[in-house]
Write a protein that holds these residues in place. Structure first.
Motif, PDB file in Angstrom:
ATOM      1  N   LYS A   1     -19.230   8.653 -13.979  1.00  0.00           N
ATOM      2  CA  LYS A   1     -18.043   7.824 -13.781  1.00  0.00           C
ATOM      3  C   LYS A   1     -17.724   7.763 -12.297  1.00  0.00           C
ATOM      4  N   HIS A   2     -16.827   6.854 -11.937  1.00  0.00           N
ATOM      5  CA  HIS A   2     -16.381   6.802 -10.556  1.00  0.00           C
ATOM      6  C   HIS A   2     -14.921   7.230 -10.492  1.00  0.00           C
ATOM      7  N   VAL A   3     -14.579   7.897  -9.407  1.00  0.00           N
ATOM      8  CA  VAL A   3     -13.209   8.374  -9.261  1.00  0.00           C
ATOM      9  C   VAL A   3     -12.576   7.649  -8.094  1.00  0.00           C
ATOM     10  N   THR A   4     -11.382   7.146  -8.303  1.00  0.00           N
ATOM     11  CA  THR A   4     -10.678   6.499  -7.203  1.00  0.00           C
ATOM     12  C   THR A   4      -9.904   7.556  -6.457  1.00  0.00           C
ATOM     13  N   LEU A   5     -10.305   7.831  -5.233  1.00  0.00           N
ATOM     14  CA  LEU A   5      -9.601   8.872  -4.487  1.00  0.00           C
ATOM     15  C   LEU A   5      -8.357   8.343  -3.813  1.00  0.00           C
ATOM     16  N   ILE A   6      -8.428   7.117  -3.350  1.00  0.00           N
ATOM     17  CA  ILE A   6      -7.248   6.571  -2.687  1.00  0.00           C
ATOM     18  C   ILE A   6      -6.898   5.250  -3.345  1.00  0.00           C
TER      19      ILE A   6
ATOM     20  N   VAL B   1     -10.464  22.796  -2.488  1.00  0.00           N
ATOM     21  CA  VAL B   1      -9.126  22.407  -2.968  1.00  0.00           C
ATOM     22  C   VAL B   1      -8.233  22.004  -1.791  1.00  0.00           C
ATOM     23  N   ILE B   2      -8.410  22.622  -0.643  1.00  0.00           N
ATOM     24  CA  ILE B   2      -7.643  22.184   0.533  1.00  0.00           C
ATOM     25  C   ILE B   2      -8.026  20.735   0.861  1.00  0.00           C
ATOM     26  N   GLY B   3      -9.318  20.442   0.856  1.00  0.00           N
ATOM     27  CA  GLY B   3      -9.738  19.059   1.110  1.00  0.00           C
ATOM     28  C   GLY B   3      -9.113  18.107   0.092  1.00  0.00           C
ATOM     29  N   TRP B   4      -9.222  18.465  -1.167  1.00  0.00           N
ATOM     30  CA  TRP B   4      -8.735  17.564  -2.232  1.00  0.00           C
ATOM     31  C   TRP B   4      -7.204  17.446  -2.213  1.00  0.00           C
ATOM     32  N   PHE B   5      -6.513  18.582  -2.285  1.00  0.00           N
ATOM     33  CA  PHE B   5      -5.039  18.539  -2.381  1.00  0.00           C
ATOM     34  C   PHE B   5      -4.368  18.324  -1.015  1.00  0.00           C
ATOM     35  N   VAL B   6      -4.720  19.178  -0.055  1.00  0.00           N
ATOM     36  CA  VAL B   6      -3.952  19.194   1.200  1.00  0.00           C
ATOM     37  C   VAL B   6      -4.245  17.935   2.013  1.00  0.00           C
ATOM     38  N   ASP B   7      -5.534  17.579   2.106  1.00  0.00           N
ATOM     39  CA  ASP B   7      -5.835  16.323   2.802  1.00  0.00           C
ATOM     40  C   ASP B   7      -5.345  15.133   1.975  1.00  0.00           C
ATOM     41  N   GLY B   8      -5.415  15.272   0.645  1.00  0.00           N
ATOM     42  CA  GLY B   8      -4.897  14.192  -0.214  1.00  0.00           C
ATOM     43  C   GLY B   8      -3.400  13.993   0.004  1.00  0.00           C
TER      44      GLY B   8
ATOM     45  N   ARG C   1      -3.501  28.076  -7.630  1.00  0.00           N
ATOM     46  CA  ARG C   1      -2.757  28.633  -6.489  1.00  0.00           C
ATOM     47  C   ARG C   1      -2.270  27.575  -5.516  1.00  0.00           C
ATOM     48  N   TRP C   2      -2.984  26.451  -5.372  1.00  0.00           N
ATOM     49  CA  TRP C   2      -2.644  25.480  -4.320  1.00  0.00           C
ATOM     50  C   TRP C   2      -1.784  24.311  -4.804  1.00  0.00           C
ATOM     51  N   TRP C   3      -1.671  24.146  -6.142  1.00  0.00           N
ATOM     52  CA  TRP C   3      -0.967  22.957  -6.633  1.00  0.00           C
ATOM     53  C   TRP C   3       0.488  22.898  -6.153  1.00  0.00           C
ATOM     54  N   TRP C   4       1.248  23.949  -6.445  1.00  0.00           N
ATOM     55  CA  TRP C   4       2.686  23.897  -6.112  1.00  0.00           C
ATOM     56  C   TRP C   4       2.931  23.873  -4.606  1.00  0.00           C
ATOM     57  N   PRO C   5       2.227  24.724  -3.833  1.00  0.00           N
ATOM     58  CA  PRO C   5       2.417  24.621  -2.378  1.00  0.00           C
ATOM     59  C   PRO C   5       2.078  23.221  -1.848  1.00  0.00           C
ATOM     60  N   SER C   6       1.104  22.541  -2.487  1.00  0.00           N
ATOM     61  CA  SER C   6       0.764  21.184  -2.020  1.00  0.00           C
ATOM     62  C   SER C   6       1.927  20.224  -2.283  1.00  0.00           C
ATOM     63  N   LEU C   7       2.578  20.375  -3.425  1.00  0.00           N
ATOM     64  CA  LEU C   7       3.742  19.503  -3.694  1.00  0.00           C
ATOM     65  C   LEU C   7       4.871  19.774  -2.696  1.00  0.00           C
ATOM     66  N   MET C   8       4.944  21.018  -2.240  1.00  0.00           N
ATOM     67  CA  MET C   8       6.009  21.379  -1.273  1.00  0.00           C
ATOM     68  C   MET C   8       5.755  20.795   0.112  1.00  0.00           C
ATOM     69  N   MET C   9       4.508  20.439   0.395  1.00  0.00           N
ATOM     70  CA  MET C   9       4.188  19.857   1.714  1.00  0.00           C
ATOM     71  C   MET C   9       5.056  18.643   2.035  1.00  0.00           C
TER      72      MET C   9
ATOM     73  N   VAL D   1       1.227  12.938  -7.026  1.00  0.00           N
ATOM     74  CA  VAL D   1       0.971  13.393  -8.402  1.00  0.00           C
ATOM     75  C   VAL D   1       0.238  12.297  -9.169  1.00  0.00           C
ATOM     76  N   ASP D   2       0.730  11.065  -9.065  1.00  0.00           N
ATOM     77  CA  ASP D   2       0.090   9.951  -9.788  1.00  0.00           C
ATOM     78  C   ASP D   2      -1.369   9.780  -9.371  1.00  0.00           C
ATOM     79  N   MET D   3      -1.631   9.995  -8.086  1.00  0.00           N
ATOM     80  CA  MET D   3      -2.985   9.824  -7.577  1.00  0.00           C
ATOM     81  C   MET D   3      -3.897  10.965  -8.053  1.00  0.00           C
ATOM     82  N   THR D   4      -3.324  12.175  -8.150  1.00  0.00           N
ATOM     83  CA  THR D   4      -4.163  13.356  -8.355  1.00  0.00           C
ATOM     84  C   THR D   4      -4.488  13.625  -9.825  1.00  0.00           C
TER      85      THR D   4
END
Ligand code: FAQ
Length: 354
Positions: free
Chosen positions: A10-15, A161-168, A227-235, A267-270
């Protein structure tokens, strides 16, 4: 639409479409040819207001209210500090990357972050800030940097996960800043966002590789996600009703969206990306809401965000100590560069006089 990374056929839409960088940098700029005539001394505020209202850009040569200048310096400096401190969590894995390929990728990413910091410090300098002074303020704890970089990287999955969540999250937050009303900041964001998009994809690709690996590797990925989900939302910052700067920054078109709006977009994107990857986001309240056309999700621990911002996160001391040491150890480079510049200037003067 940017479609990438074939995953399990499948293909994933990142942005998502409306967040693609190219589309969002169509803001009109004030070119010299169309610049308004020099403004009357008593019309400066009106000229500034009209420029903002027309969605045109304020440039360093333009008059601007003190508050606008201070807000920009505050935000741009914090942003620059975040990029520089943000090199540390992943940087700790460069020597331990599992292959030469992963090491080279990680090296390049961390180097990009240094570059982002430099563009941003340069943008702050166009406002009259002094880079040395900004660094001193960071080191003395008088200026902030993003809370997210005060969490530890416990396994190599954290790099993904930093690339996916934090850069996302950074992309969600920063693509609209390409349309920020201050020219040098907006222009710096264009290149930064392009590089962040690439960073996000490398993180996701790393995680897909791990998810195709052993059960232990899949567990590492899920643990890092937990571990990274909630801190990413706090960004994205405190909720809108507790965000003292948002209203003014949005009126000045420095910020284009509120903290909560951007968090919801993230959230909608991820969520669909998590489904494709095969991981569970650690929020029992997360579900699609047919009526709103968005996901409902739980409330981040705002007390934790405040604690981390105030210096009491898991890695604040370590991050600041490392930054301080790097600054001290770099003193000889700054001295050498200054001496070299002075020598060149003296030579140029001598050449001009001859
Ligand atoms: N952490 O009134 P608001 C990246 C502070 S770069 C720490 O809502 P505002 C790339 C806030 O400064 C990540 N402090 O503030 C990368 C303010 O304090 P002040 C950085 C936070 O400015 C990826 C106070 O709380 N990105 O990730 C945080 O309107 C991977 C009240 O908040 C940017 O800087 C927080 N999370 O909105 C690198 C983007 N949230 O100054 C390496 C640009 C809030 O009054 C690896 N900045 N605070 O003392 C922005 O968009 C905004 O400044 C916000 C905050 C949204 C961060």
């Amino acid at each position: 639409m940017i479609r990438l990374l074939p995953g399990a056929g499948k293909h994933v839409t990142l942005i998502p479409n409306e967040w693609s960088v190219g589309k969002l940098v169509t803001m009109t700029t004030t070119h010299a040819a169309e610049a308004p005539p020099p403004h009357a001394p008593d019309g400066l505020q009106e000229h500034f207001d009209a420029t903002i209202a027309r969605d045109q850009r304020i440039e360093p040569r333009d008059w601007m209210p003190d508050g606008y200048r201070k807000t920009l310096i505050r935000q741009i400096a914090q942003h620059a500090h975040s990029e520089i401190i943000g090199m540390q969590p992943e940087g700790e894995w460069i020597t331990r990357a599992p292959s030469l390929r992963r090491k080279a990728i990680l090296f390049a990413k961390v180097q990009d972050e240094a570059g982002h910091g430099l563009y941003l410090y340069s943008a702050a300098e166009t406002l009259g800030a002094d880079r040395d002074d900004l660094t001193r303020r960071l080191i003395e704890g008088r200026q902030k940097y993003s809370s997210i970089f005060n969490y530890p990287t416990l396994s190599f999955a954290d790099v993904g996960v930093i690339g996916w969540f934090v850069d996302g999250a950074a992309i969600c937050n920063q693509v609209p800043l390409c349309r920020s009303s201050y020219g040098p900041y907006a222009r710096a964001m264009v290149r930064i966002c392009k590089e962040e998009s690439f960073h996000q994809r490398q993180g996701y690709e790393l995680l897909m590789t791990m998810m195709r690996g052993t059960a232990a590797q899949r567990e590492m990925v899920q643990d890092a996600v937990n571990r990274w989900w909630w801190p990413s939302l706090m960004m994205f910052g405190p909720p809108d009703d507790a965000s003292p700067n948002s209203a003014r920054s949005m009126a000045w078109k420095i910020k284009r969206h509120s903290n909560d709006e951007l968090r919801r977009r993230f959230v909608d994107m991820t969520v669909p990306q998590a489904e494709k990857l095969g991981v569970t986001l650690p929020d029992p309240e997360l579900r699609w809401n047919e009526e709103t056309g968005h996901h409902d999700f739980g409330t981040p621990d705002w007390d934790e965000l405040m604690r981390v911002i105030k210096g009491d996160g898991p890695c604040n001391d370590r991050r600041m100590e490392r930054r301080r040491t790097a600054h001290e150890e770099g003193a000889w480079v700054r001295e050498a560069a200054t001496a070299h510049a002075a020598k060149q200037a003296a030579r140029a003067r001598k050449g001009a006089a001859a």
